[in-house]
Motif scaffolding. Structure first.
Motif, PDB file in Angstrom:
ATOM      1  N   SER A  16      68.275  -8.272  14.543  1.00  0.00           N
ATOM      2  CA  SER A  16      67.181  -9.058  15.052  1.00  0.00           C
ATOM      3  C   SER A  16      66.501  -9.448  13.757  1.00  0.00           C
ATOM      4  O   SER A  16      66.183  -8.473  12.992  1.00  0.00           O
ATOM      5  CB  SER A  16      66.572  -8.351  16.048  1.00  0.00           C
ATOM      6  OG  SER A  16      65.302  -7.864  15.352  1.00  0.00           O
ATOM      7  N   ASN A  46      66.869  -3.263  26.399  1.00  0.00           N
ATOM      8  CA  ASN A  46      65.228  -3.462  26.307  1.00  0.00           C
ATOM      9  C   ASN A  46      64.649  -4.026  27.632  1.00  0.00           C
ATOM     10  O   ASN A  46      63.393  -3.977  27.630  1.00  0.00           O
ATOM     11  CB  ASN A  46      65.193  -4.381  25.303  1.00  0.00           C
ATOM     12  CG  ASN A  46      65.770  -5.744  25.416  1.00  0.00           C
ATOM     13  OD1 ASN A  46      67.165  -5.780  26.014  1.00  0.00           O
ATOM     14  ND2 ASN A  46      65.298  -6.929  25.594  1.00  0.00           N
ATOM     15  N   VAL A  59      60.483  -7.119  23.842  1.00  0.00           N
ATOM     16  CA  VAL A  59      61.061  -7.334  22.697  1.00  0.00           C
ATOM     17  C   VAL A  59      60.906  -6.372  21.514  1.00  0.00           C
ATOM     18  O   VAL A  59      60.436  -5.241  21.729  1.00  0.00           O
ATOM     19  CB  VAL A  59      60.535  -8.720  22.130  1.00  0.00           C
ATOM     20  CG1 VAL A  59      60.659  -9.851  23.034  1.00  0.00           C
ATOM     21  CG2 VAL A  59      59.074  -8.552  21.604  1.00  0.00           C
ATOM     22  N   VAL A  60      61.918  -6.371  20.527  1.00  0.00           N
ATOM     23  CA  VAL A  60      61.839  -5.679  19.252  1.00  0.00           C
ATOM     24  C   VAL A  60      61.384  -6.454  17.935  1.00  0.00           C
ATOM     25  O   VAL A  60      61.642  -7.548  18.313  1.00  0.00           O
ATOM     26  CB  VAL A  60      63.042  -5.028  19.022  1.00  0.00           C
ATOM     27  CG1 VAL A  60      63.717  -4.000  20.288  1.00  0.00           C
ATOM     28  CG2 VAL A  60      64.210  -5.840  18.824  1.00  0.00           C
ATOM     29  N   SER A  73      56.009  -8.533  14.662  1.00  0.00           N
ATOM     30  CA  SER A  73      56.330  -8.265  13.188  1.00  0.00           C
ATOM     31  C   SER A  73      55.666  -8.698  12.180  1.00  0.00           C
ATOM     32  O   SER A  73      55.318  -7.742  11.200  1.00  0.00           O
ATOM     33  CB  SER A  73      57.835  -9.056  13.065  1.00  0.00           C
ATOM     34  OG  SER A  73      57.809 -10.251  13.334  1.00  0.00           O
ATOM     35  N   HIS A 153      63.052  -9.817  32.848  1.00  0.00           N
ATOM     36  CA  HIS A 153      62.369 -10.211  31.612  1.00  0.00           C
ATOM     37  C   HIS A 153      61.142 -10.953  31.985  1.00  0.00           C
ATOM     38  O   HIS A 153      60.908 -11.580  32.737  1.00  0.00           O
ATOM     39  CB  HIS A 153      63.440 -11.099  30.891  1.00  0.00           C
ATOM     40  CG  HIS A 153      63.125 -11.284  29.515  1.00  0.00           C
ATOM     41  ND1 HIS A 153      62.030 -11.827  29.034  1.00  0.00           N
ATOM     42  CD2 HIS A 153      63.907 -11.220  28.442  1.00  0.00           C
ATOM     43  CE1 HIS A 153      61.970 -11.854  27.827  1.00  0.00           C
ATOM     44  NE2 HIS A 153      63.175 -11.314  27.188  1.00  0.00           N
ATOM     45  N   ARG A 158      62.152 -17.480  28.239  1.00  0.00           N
ATOM     46  CA  ARG A 158      63.627 -16.568  27.980  1.00  0.00           C
ATOM     47  C   ARG A 158      64.564 -16.377  29.014  1.00  0.00           C
ATOM     48  O   ARG A 158      65.718 -16.221  28.887  1.00  0.00           O
ATOM     49  CB  ARG A 158      63.139 -15.496  27.254  1.00  0.00           C
ATOM     50  CG  ARG A 158      62.483 -15.620  25.730  1.00  0.00           C
ATOM     51  CD  ARG A 158      62.369 -14.471  24.758  1.00  0.00           C
ATOM     52  NE  ARG A 158      61.715 -14.898  23.655  1.00  0.00           N
ATOM     53  CZ  ARG A 158      61.625 -14.005  22.551  1.00  0.00           C
ATOM     54  NH1 ARG A 158      62.349 -12.949  22.667  1.00  0.00           N
ATOM     55  NH2 ARG A 158      60.974 -14.420  21.541  1.00  0.00           N
TER      56      ARG A 158
END
Ligand SMILES: N[C@@H](CCC(=O)N[C@@H](CS)C(=O)NCC(=O)O)C(=O)O
Length: 297
Positions: A16, A46, A59-60, A73, A153, A158
């Motif tokens: 990712s 996830n 999410v990551v 992030s 989700h 998404r």
């Protein structure tokens, strides 16, 4: 407070973009961390109740610092630099003007939720690689994928996007053409930005260079990296080599290559360049020629 053992723990996925940036910065800052590697499209791990306790948004990456989670992030990157300003590589420009310029370039290049897919360089990179996600999703029955995303989700857009990817094997072709055109513009802008011979985007290495490393590495994944030639993009080609030569590159990037992602690349491209390479080349050449004409005028 999240259960933890180490001062820093990272929930992430090998391939990712956002995870790659955070891992690069952890390496650049020489901060040790406990890794929790997650599979996304391959297993839907996830979307599990266990991970929703770590991040309800599924999410990551998530960075846990002494039990406190950090989710975004870009915020994680800034947090790491603030946390250890004296350790490893300093990652932010020193002046207010430098910081403002960094923010502007991040806006132009980052993978942001508030920018539509293909409307900046980062989201164009992500969009162009959705073939790979579609290929990985194909490993699971369509009904299982749709059930997972539709019922688990939390992001409405998404949910649909993942179902479309599973059912169609990719997004509609005009969208890919839009991504490629935006990539060409971003590459032309960055080439121009580096034309004064600077080593990194802001002279010294910064957070933006970590972001560009992930983006350029992804261009390799979608077999568009042969766009980097000394004839066409002399400054960016040298810059990309410089980024790969940094000690952070291997531990943060290639050591986390994930088998199913690599298998998907092989299945899609069969060692050939992307079918979109000619479009990228012609669009980029047009931007570069326009820039020369503007300069001459
Ligand atoms: N704004 C978030 C975006 C994170 C994000 O979208 N991560 C992607 C991987 S790059 C993800 O976890 N996708 C899985 C999904 O949505 O199911 C950040 O910057 O960290």
């Amino acid at each position: 407070m999240i259960e933890h053992e180490a001062e820093f723990e990272l929930y992430h996925y090998g391939e990712s973009l956002c995870s790659q940036m955070v891992r690069l910065v952890l390496e650049e800052k020489q901060i040790a961390y406990k890794s929790h590697h997650m599979y996304l499209e391959l297993t839907g791990e996830n979307l599990s109740p266990a991970y929703k306790k770590i991040n309800p948004n599924v999410v990551v990456p998530v960075l846990i610092h002494n039990g406190t989670p950090l989710y975004n992030s870009w915020e994680i990157l800034r947090y790491l630099d603030d946390h250890a300003p004296q350790k490893g590589t300093p990652l932010l420009p020193k002046t207010p003007e430098g910081l403002a310029a960094l923010d502007a370039m991040v806006h132009e290049n980052a993978l942001r939720g508030d920018v539509a897919l293909g409307d900046n360089f980062g989201t164009a990179v992500a969009g162009a690689s959705t073939y790979i996600l579609a290929n990985i999703l194909k490993r699971r029955p369509a009904l299982a994928v749709m059930w997972d995303y539709l019922t688990k989700h939390p992001d409405r857009m998404r949910k649909v996007a993942f179902c479309v990817l599973r059912l169609r094997g990719g997004l509609p072709k005009p969208l890919y053409q839009k991504f490629i055109r935006r990539l060409a513009l971003g590459l032309a802008n960055s080439e121009r930005h580096m034309a004064d011979g600077r080593d990194y985007m802001f002279g010294d290495y910064s957070l933006l260079d970590a972001m560009m490393t992930a983006h350029f590495h992804r261009l390799e994944d979608v077999h568009l990296d042969t766009i980097f030639t000394p004839d066409r993009l002399p400054h960016l080609t040298a810059y990309w080599q410089r980024l790969q030569a940094r000690p952070s590159y291997k531990p943060a990037m290639t050591d986390f290559h994930s088998w199913e992602w690599r298998a998907a690349m092989q299945d899609i491209y069969q060692d050939q360049p992307s079918p979109f390479l000619p479009l990228l080349q012609s669009e980029l050449d047009q931007h570069l020629a326009d820039a020369v004409t503007r300069k001459a005028a």
